[in-house]
Design a protein around this motif. Structure first.
Motif, mmCIF file in Angstrom:
data_model
loop_
_atom_site.group_PDB
_atom_site.id
_atom_site.type_symbol
_atom_site.label_atom_id
_atom_site.label_comp_id
_atom_site.label_asym_id
_atom_site.label_seq_id
_atom_site.Cartn_x
_atom_site.Cartn_y
_atom_site.Cartn_z
ATOM 1 N N ASP A 79 130.836 137.971 -33.273
ATOM 2 C CA ASP A 79 130.962 136.672 -33.951
ATOM 3 C C ASP A 79 130.985 136.913 -35.455
ATOM 4 O O ASP A 79 130.681 138.019 -35.928
ATOM 5 C CB ASP A 79 129.793 135.755 -33.553
ATOM 6 N N ALA A 80 131.327 135.893 -36.220
ATOM 7 C CA ALA A 80 131.395 135.979 -37.687
ATOM 8 C C ALA A 80 131.098 134.581 -38.221
ATOM 9 O O ALA A 80 131.107 133.618 -37.452
ATOM 10 C CB ALA A 80 132.798 136.437 -38.107
ATOM 11 N N PRO A 81 130.842 134.433 -39.522
ATOM 12 C CA PRO A 81 130.549 133.088 -40.033
ATOM 13 C C PRO A 81 131.783 132.191 -40.008
ATOM 14 O O PRO A 81 132.903 132.668 -40.212
ATOM 15 C CB PRO A 81 130.097 133.341 -41.477
ATOM 16 N N VAL A 82 131.548 130.892 -39.802
ATOM 17 C CA VAL A 82 132.662 129.934 -39.800
ATOM 18 C C VAL A 82 133.152 129.721 -41.234
ATOM 19 O O VAL A 82 134.294 129.342 -41.471
ATOM 20 C CB VAL A 82 132.228 128.618 -39.113
ATOM 21 N N LEU A 83 132.288 130.002 -42.212
ATOM 22 C CA LEU A 83 132.649 129.893 -43.624
ATOM 23 C C LEU A 83 132.934 131.290 -44.163
ATOM 24 O O LEU A 83 132.101 132.189 -44.036
ATOM 25 C CB LEU A 83 131.483 129.266 -44.396
ATOM 26 N N GLU A 84 134.114 131.425 -44.747
ATOM 27 C CA GLU A 84 134.495 132.738 -45.267
ATOM 28 C C GLU A 84 134.962 132.581 -46.712
ATOM 29 O O GLU A 84 135.236 131.473 -47.179
ATOM 30 C CB GLU A 84 135.651 133.320 -44.434
ATOM 31 N N SER A 85 135.090 133.702 -47.375
ATOM 32 C CA SER A 85 135.647 133.686 -48.708
ATOM 33 C C SER A 85 137.134 133.295 -48.597
ATOM 34 O O SER A 85 137.855 133.789 -47.733
ATOM 35 C CB SER A 85 135.482 135.091 -49.274
ATOM 36 N N GLU A 86 137.588 132.389 -49.487
ATOM 37 C CA GLU A 86 138.968 131.894 -49.388
ATOM 38 C C GLU A 86 140.005 133.015 -49.466
ATOM 39 O O GLU A 86 141.049 132.960 -48.829
ATOM 40 C CB GLU A 86 139.200 130.878 -50.520
ATOM 41 N N GLU A 87 139.669 134.052 -50.240
ATOM 42 C CA GLU A 87 140.668 135.103 -50.478
ATOM 43 C C GLU A 87 141.086 135.826 -49.191
ATOM 44 O O GLU A 87 142.143 136.427 -49.122
ATOM 45 C CB GLU A 87 140.170 136.124 -51.517
ATOM 46 N N LEU A 88 140.226 135.728 -48.180
ATOM 47 C CA LEU A 88 140.560 136.350 -46.901
ATOM 48 C C LEU A 88 141.854 135.763 -46.325
ATOM 49 O O LEU A 88 142.522 136.389 -45.512
ATOM 50 C CB LEU A 88 139.392 136.101 -45.932
ATOM 51 N N TYR A 89 142.171 134.529 -46.722
ATOM 52 C CA TYR A 89 143.333 133.835 -46.148
ATOM 53 C C TYR A 89 144.488 133.683 -47.134
ATOM 54 O O TYR A 89 145.451 132.992 -46.837
ATOM 55 C CB TYR A 89 142.924 132.446 -45.637
ATOM 56 N N ILE A 90 144.341 134.260 -48.315
ATOM 57 C CA ILE A 90 145.438 134.127 -49.287
ATOM 58 C C ILE A 90 146.513 135.154 -48.938
ATOM 59 O O ILE A 90 146.327 136.351 -49.116
ATOM 60 C CB ILE A 90 144.947 134.343 -50.743
ATOM 61 N N ARG A 91 147.608 134.634 -48.375
ATOM 62 C CA ARG A 91 148.745 135.506 -48.074
ATOM 63 C C ARG A 91 149.957 134.789 -48.639
ATOM 64 O O ARG A 91 150.006 133.578 -48.672
ATOM 65 C CB ARG A 91 148.879 135.701 -46.555
ATOM 66 N N LYS A 92 150.911 135.572 -49.084
ATOM 67 C CA LYS A 92 151.965 134.921 -49.869
ATOM 68 C C LYS A 92 153.262 134.658 -49.111
ATOM 69 O O LYS A 92 154.280 134.393 -49.705
ATOM 70 C CB LYS A 92 152.235 135.761 -51.122
ATOM 71 N N ALA A 93 153.218 134.700 -47.787
ATOM 72 C CA ALA A 93 154.482 134.582 -47.049
ATOM 73 C C ALA A 93 154.860 133.137 -46.708
ATOM 74 O O ALA A 93 155.839 132.899 -46.025
ATOM 75 C CB ALA A 93 154.405 135.420 -45.784
ATOM 76 N N GLY A 94 154.072 132.164 -47.183
ATOM 77 C CA GLY A 94 154.426 130.759 -46.943
ATOM 78 C C GLY A 94 154.037 130.240 -45.572
ATOM 79 O O GLY A 94 154.618 129.275 -45.082
ATOM 80 N N ASP A 106 131.998 126.194 -53.521
ATOM 81 C CA ASP A 106 130.608 125.892 -53.148
ATOM 82 C C ASP A 106 129.753 125.701 -54.406
ATOM 83 O O ASP A 106 130.262 125.765 -55.529
ATOM 84 C CB ASP A 106 130.044 126.966 -52.186
ATOM 85 N N LYS A 107 128.466 125.467 -54.213
ATOM 86 C CA LYS A 107 127.621 125.144 -55.375
ATOM 87 C C LYS A 107 127.450 126.330 -56.326
ATOM 88 O O LYS A 107 127.027 126.171 -57.449
ATOM 89 C CB LYS A 107 126.260 124.639 -54.883
ATOM 90 N N GLY A 108 127.781 127.522 -55.832
ATOM 91 C CA GLY A 108 127.727 128.708 -56.710
ATOM 92 C C GLY A 108 129.095 129.015 -57.301
ATOM 93 O O GLY A 108 129.339 130.136 -57.750
ATOM 94 N N GLU A 109 130.014 128.024 -57.224
ATOM 95 C CA GLU A 109 131.366 128.146 -57.778
ATOM 96 C C GLU A 109 132.192 129.263 -57.142
ATOM 97 O O GLU A 109 133.020 129.906 -57.784
ATOM 98 C CB GLU A 109 131.319 128.305 -59.313
ATOM 99 N N ARG A 110 131.913 129.516 -55.872
ATOM 100 C CA ARG A 110 132.737 130.484 -55.137
ATOM 101 C C ARG A 110 133.773 129.722 -54.329
ATOM 102 O O ARG A 110 133.453 128.693 -53.731
ATOM 103 C CB ARG A 110 131.876 131.294 -54.157
ATOM 104 N N ARG A 111 134.999 130.234 -54.309
ATOM 105 C CA ARG A 111 136.032 129.621 -53.470
ATOM 106 C C ARG A 111 135.806 130.072 -52.037
ATOM 107 O O ARG A 111 135.805 131.270 -51.740
ATOM 108 C CB ARG A 111 137.434 130.066 -53.919
ATOM 109 N N VAL A 112 135.582 129.123 -51.161
ATOM 110 C CA VAL A 112 135.321 129.450 -49.748
ATOM 111 C C VAL A 112 136.224 128.584 -48.857
ATOM 112 O O VAL A 112 136.834 127.620 -49.321
ATOM 113 C CB VAL A 112 133.838 129.217 -49.373
ATOM 114 N N SER A 113 136.274 128.935 -47.578
ATOM 115 C CA SER A 113 137.096 128.158 -46.636
ATOM 116 C C SER A 113 136.483 128.238 -45.236
ATOM 117 O O SER A 113 135.920 129.274 -44.863
ATOM 118 C CB SER A 113 138.517 128.744 -46.606
ATOM 119 N N LEU A 114 136.593 127.140 -44.520
ATOM 120 C CA LEU A 114 136.283 127.231 -43.088
ATOM 121 C C LEU A 114 137.385 128.097 -42.477
ATOM 122 O O LEU A 114 138.534 127.996 -42.897
ATOM 123 C CB LEU A 114 136.291 125.846 -42.438
ATOM 124 N N ARG A 115 137.049 128.901 -41.481
ATOM 125 C CA ARG A 115 138.086 129.815 -40.966
ATOM 126 C C ARG A 115 139.137 129.036 -40.166
ATOM 127 O O ARG A 115 138.792 128.229 -39.296
ATOM 128 C CB ARG A 115 137.459 130.892 -40.078
#
Ligand code: HAM
Length: 436
Positions: A79-94, A106-115
């Motif tokens: 298993d893994a967290p449902v909240l991940e760092s946004e950069e994990l999903y930044i892909r440039k293929a559209g 988030d409150k610590g100014e980190r870009r995050v995303s639900l997976r």
């Protein structure tokens, strides 16, 4: 206790949504000015579901089958967290999936995303362990995934997705094993190859055609993502985007002709008999024959899948009546770790959502009755299901049987039912089968 007082609020910005929804603070001030409490909206957020006990019974039944099948094939759960760092999903293929992120700061100014999917989290975990992992890795999981989707039948904003992935196996036997698991699951719940088919292709087919026509390798992923859109839009709607990628009209014509190929002989005429893609697909069909699930597979060169990271064989389960969205999908993604700055490691896997399969099972009347108060109906379903599976015996265990340490064994061919001690059930059935 249910409390409407949200202690703090944070702003959420999602791609594609309108900003400026009424905040909890605004609702509270309304309350003060009218002196009346507004009634709480009892629906869960759009596209999400509550799971009451009867829904949980259904969910546990489905997950139980998924877990059993995965373990039967020697896979271990992770298993893994449902909240991940946004950069994990930044892909440039559209890709659509990266435009549907539930992302925020988030409150610590980190870009995050639900997976939106599990594969990037899995890749992160595999990469973190690196060389200390014993290969092949065969892992499964049933994560809840979040996508800000347009809602259609079987597509929601959250869904649970059975994932099975194999790392460290370059050969096509890994694909065959995954397809075997999918088919094993279908058969267990009473779905046949007349209900469902699995379209199979390899991205290497397109890659060979495009490379031969001089298209650079770095345009390949984005081309596949565009080609995947042809399922929903007309060629002329995306011709401009194809041209921006450097595809000339001649290349586009060849591409479209290749996508229309529906059998391996015709593919051989296009790629020549030295083609690696063709050899892989032929081998996969041979393995499928040996496993006994060849009748589930259909070669279809138009299936490329919408995720950028696939590099080889891709597949998609579909209902043969054509009423539902894809039931499951997967493929080989040997280069994903390299895109995260790691060493490439062969990998292949699939995702299988809970929503479309639930619709299909309902339509085909294959769901057990999850209402605890209707024992009769449940029993009728069990008998019907055993018949559908061609079972020789049905073993019945109720509260009385548990108290007595016995089970009822019904020989379905003879219609005879007898009580048997729990420890003797398998011998009893084996004897009956031997003498029939
Ligand atoms: P995917 O095709 O995006 O692949 O999703 C896999 C499956 O998840 C779909 O076939 C469908 O059953 C389900 N699914 C996806 N989106 C939704 C939704 N909005 N609502 C309901 N069900 C949905 C992947 O996600 C890949 N990561 C799969 C994979 C694993 N490839 C290799 N390993």
């Amino acid at each position: 206790m249910l409390s409407r007082q949200s202690t703090r609020s944070f702003s959420v910005s999602m791609s594609g949504t309108s900003q400026g929804r009424a905040s909890a603070a605004v609702a509270q001030s309304k309350e003060k000015s009218t002196g009346k409490k507004e009634k709480l909206d009892l629906k869960p957020p759009k596209g999400t579901r509550d799971f009451y006990p009867e829904d949980m019974r259904m969910r546990n039944w489905l997950f139980g089958h998924w877990k059993d099948v995965a373990r039967l094939h020697g896979f271990e759960e992770y298993d893994a967290p449902v909240l991940e760092s946004e950069e994990l999903y930044i892909r440039k293929a559209g890709e659509e999936v990266t435009q549907q992120l539930y992302n925020f700061e988030d409150k610590g100014e980190r870009r995050v995303s639900l997976r939106p999917e599990m594969t990037p989290s899995l890749a992160r975990m595999v990469m973190a362990r690196g060389k200390s992992l014993t290969l092949p890795v065969k892992w499964f999981s049933i994560p809840q995934c979040w996508r800000y989707e347009r809602m259609t039948r079987g597509r929601r904003r959250e869904h649970y997705q059975w994932n099975m992935d194999i790392w460290g196996v370059p050969g096509i036997e890994a694909e065959a094993e995954l397809l075997s698991a999918i088919v094993t699951f279908f058969k267990r719940v009473g779905i046949t190859s007349q209900d469902v088919g699995i379209k199979v292709n390899s991205r290497a087919v397109l890659s060979e055609v495009l490379t031969a026509m001089g298209v650079p390798a770095d345009k390949f992923a984005a081309t596949c993502v565009l080609v995947d859109k042809l399922e929903k839009v007309k060629l002329d709607d995306i011709r401009g985007e194809m041209q921006e990628l450097g595809l000339t009209d001649e290349i586009i014509t060849k591409l479209v002709a290749t996508l229309s190929i529906k059998d391996l002989d015709a593919l051989e005429q296009t790629l020549g008999n030295g083609s690696k893609a063709l050899a892989q697909l032929k081998q996969l069909m041979e393995y499928a024959e040996a496993y006994g699930f060849r009748d589930w597979l259909i070669f279809d060169a138009s299936v490329v899948r919408g995720l950028a990271y696939y590099t080889g064989v891709v597949f998609e389960g579909f209902d043969r009546k054509g009423e539902l969205r894809a039931i499951c999908g997967g493929g080989r993604y040997d280069e994903l770790l390299a895109t995260f700055g790691g060493e490439p490691l062969p990998a292949v896997g699939f995702g299988f959502g809970d929503a479309v399969i639930a619709e299909l099972l309902k339509d085909r009347n294959l769901l057990p009755n999850f209402d605890n108060n209707k024992e009769d109906k449940k029993m009728k379903w069990a008998f019907k299901h055993a018949e559908r599976l061609g079972a020789s015996h049905l073993v019945i265990i109720g509260e009385d049987e548990i108290a007595k340490g016995i089970v009822q064994v019904k020989n379905l061919a003879k219609g005879e039912q007898v009580e048997v001690e729990v420890s003797k059930v398998s011998d009893f059935i084996a004897e009956q089968l031997a003498s029939s």
